[in-house]
Scaffold this active site. Structure first.
Site, PDB file in Angstrom:
ATOM      1  N   SER A 120      44.571  54.544  39.920  1.00 25.55           N
ATOM      2  CA  SER A 120      43.968  54.923  38.701  1.00 25.55           C
ATOM      3  C   SER A 120      42.194  54.124  39.373  1.00 25.55           C
ATOM      4  CB  SER A 120      44.668  54.017  37.898  1.00 25.55           C
ATOM      5  OG  SER A 120      45.429  54.278  36.705  1.00 25.55           O
ATOM      6  N   SER A 130      43.211  56.459  35.509  1.00 24.02           N
ATOM      7  CA  SER A 130      43.648  55.649  34.463  1.00 24.02           C
ATOM      8  C   SER A 130      41.897  55.401  33.792  1.00 24.02           C
ATOM      9  CB  SER A 130      44.525  54.981  34.347  1.00 24.02           C
ATOM     10  OG  SER A 130      44.380  53.662  34.748  1.00 24.02           O
ATOM     11  N   LYS A 175      36.243  47.886  32.119  1.00 25.85           N
ATOM     12  CA  LYS A 175      37.571  49.207  32.110  1.00 25.85           C
ATOM     13  C   LYS A 175      37.751  47.814  30.941  1.00 25.85           C
ATOM     14  CE  LYS A 175      41.533  51.558  33.617  1.00 25.85           C
ATOM     15  NZ  LYS A 175      42.805  51.594  35.378  1.00 25.85           N
TER      16      LYS A 175
END
Lengths: 95, 490
Positions: free
Chosen positions: B181, B157, B77
């Site tokens: 998330s 997210s 990420k």
């Protein structure tokens, strides 16, 4: 809680975020809606309840008072928008 | 079957048996990435680096010195700083930022032999539940609803992580979870993800959003895959003062779906009025499956549940407003200098141009609730409510060992479906409370909605009981037999 235009400008100033005149009214409406919604917390009886300090309490750690890093000026400045003579450069702040 | 369809665990076995090389495995994923750029899952692809790491893994595998994830192709990420590879947190303000150091968690994965395929897209600064706030453009879910070609959100997210793992572009990915998330996007795309106990994974080198909540964790296609990654990611780090100095179990070796003697709590406050009947039924199914694995159900009460979201939307923005003060155009990232302007003008112009709408909104909310005269009414009260929420869980865990809930109140939705910020925030209703309490929680895919979209169930455990969470997750996974695959991939 209703946030007025003056408050929006004050918060934006505190947060150092430039906003245009056209952004003020929509922001006031959005922030008012969000703050109005979070205000339901006021109805919770929290007398005698301590505010959360840490979800996983732990003892603060100590380490030896010794240098662990350093002599990496180039790495520190590598991402600077502007660097001069080994320093971060900013607009003049003293007249 | 393509190599990319293997689970991470099967890849480990195949690599160890030299059925295929790490280079072949990595190349298969790089090809899949190239064929699926329409998903916009990656912000940066690092094929040369990946192949070099795969080559090193092949050498290690041949010599018997391989780490636990040798040759496993992962996505990282783009909230994790990666040495020498641009890291932007999907924000314009960090455009061009090339970290001079490696985050502890990504460094641990690399040390275990993992291959980094690239950096994964996300909501800007991890603020969002749909991946619509990314400066790198929205991430598209590889799934589509029956009878519709509408593009769907992958959740957020960690939407790039979710999309990439679901579409078989990576064997697994790192995610971060502040209020859901990891779990909500995992549920939206039919994969598995676990947020460990706060403090298990070091936050060092992870771009900070809300430091008292932020926690890294793995996202992968099976519970066992997550367990392998989690063991590599956890561990004490003196560079993060909230990092827990505890031994890390070999979660995968200790996986156990036998739930005899365990009590599963069903929090009655999570039975929302108007909860989607398909989700309600899957929740009942999930409980039946856990019961079949030996567990005993028990109803519990978490009376402050309804206050979790409003408390979260004070605490997280407050911390964010402080954390994001560092983006001022001086030390890193973008700078906007108005002609003849002062230092303050530079700050304001830089932040106005660099931050997106949602980030600005949260910084301003945070600034407001921390400002003089409002601090106690908002921030202190929210932190007291947070204490009550944590106490609710403590009381529940006196009568049960684990909690079972839905992960999200809906399946994935279409882009633009939630324009009102409050409507978007409500999507995190089931994930935020356990975040506020710092508890380990995971999402496991268990079925499909009427429209053919994945739905997940969430297991929440006591502090540090990742093993128990994973065990119940495995029981759900085996009983649910979720085998559906997304269609929208090349």
């Amino acid at each position: 809680m209703s946030v007025d235009d003056t408050t929006v400008r004050r918060i934006a100033r505190l947060a150092r975020i430039g906003i245009t005149d056209a952004e003020v009214a929509p922001l006031a409406a959005e922030l008012s809606a969000i703050l109005g919604w979070v205000e339901q917390l006021a109805e919770v009886d929290t007398r005698g309840v301590p505010p959360m300090a840490a979800v996983m309490p732990k003892r603060h750690e100590w380490r030896d008072d010794a240098v662990t890093d350093g002599n990496v000026r180039e790495a520190v400045l590598a991402n600077a928008p502007e660097a001069l003579s080994g320093f971060f450069a900013v607009p003049k702040v003293i007249e | 079957m393509s190599l990319t369809d293997l689970t991470l665990s099967a890849m480990r076995t195949g690599l160890a048996a030299r059925e295929f090389s790490a280079c072949e495995l990595t190349q298969a994923h790089l090809d899949a990435m190239a064929a699926n750029r329409h998903l916009n899952a990656f912000t940066v692809e690092t094929p040369e680096l990946a192949l070099a790491q795969a080559g090193a893994a092949d050498v290690a595998l041949a010599s018997g010195s391989a780490g636990s994830l040798a040759g496993i192709p992962l996505g990282i990420k783009d909230l994790f700083c990666t040495k020498g590879v641009e890291t932007t947190a999907a924000s314009r303000i960090l455009e061009g930022f090339v970290p001079q150091y490696e985050s502890t968690v990504s460094g641990k994965l690399l040390a275990a032999g993992a291959v980094m395929l690239g950096k994964l897209n996300l909501d800007e600064f991890a603020m969002g539940s749909s991946n619509e706030t990314s400066a790198a453009g929205r991430v598209i879910s590889p799934w589509k609803a029956i009878g519709s070609d509408a593009e769907l959100v992958p959740g957020g997210s960690s939407g790039g992580s979710a999309s990439a793992v679901s579409a078989r572009l990576a064997a697994g990915a790192t995610g971060t979870d502040t209020g859901g998330s990891i779990r909500q996007p995992a549920a939206f795309v039919g994969i598995t993800g676990i947020k460990p106990t706060y403090g298990r994974c070091s936050r060092w080198g992870v771009v900070a959003f809300a430091s008292s909540l932020d926690q890294a964790g793995p996202m992968a296609r099976t519970v066992e895959d997550c367990a392998h990654m989690l063991t590599a990611m956890c561990g004490h780090d003196p560079k993060d003062t909230t990092s827990l100095d505890l031994p890390v179990p070999d979660f995968a070796a200790l996986l156990n779906a036998d739930l005899r003697g365990k009590k599963i709590g069903i929090p009655k406050e999570y039975r929302l009025d108007g909860l989607d009947p398909t989700i309600a039924k899957l929740w009942d199914d999930g409980l039946a499956w856990l019961r079949a694995a030996g567990a005993e159900p028990v109803e519990v009460s978490l009376p402050h549940t309804k206050y979790a979201l409003p408390a979260y939307y004070i605490i997280a923005p407050a911390e964010a407003s402080s954390n994001l003060a560092r983006y001022d155009g001086v030390r890193f990232g973008q700078r906007v200098m108005p002609e003849g302007g002062s230092l303050a003008d530079m700050y304001e112009a830089t932040r106005a141009a660099g931050f997106g709408k949602e980030v600005k909104r949260r910084i301003m909310i945070g600034t407001y609730v921390l400002s003089a005269g409002f601090y106690d009414a908002y921030f202190t009260q929210a932190q007291k409510v947070r204490t009550l929420i944590a106490r609710d869980f403590e009381a529940a865990f006196e009568v049960c060992d684990l909690l079972l809930t839905p992960t999200a109140p809906s399946a994935a939705f279409a882009f633009g479906a939630k324009v009102d910020p409050l409507d978007m925030y409500l999507n995190d209703v089931f994930t935020v409370p356990s975040s506020l309490a710092g508890l380990p929680a995971m999402s496991v895919p268990v079925g499909l909605s009427a429209d053919g979209l994945p739905l997940g169930l969430q297991i929440i455990g006591r502090p540090l009981d990742e093993q128990g969470v994973l065990g119940a997750g495995l029981a759900l996974e085996r009983a649910a037999g979720f085998t559906a695959k997304p269609e929208k991939r090349a």
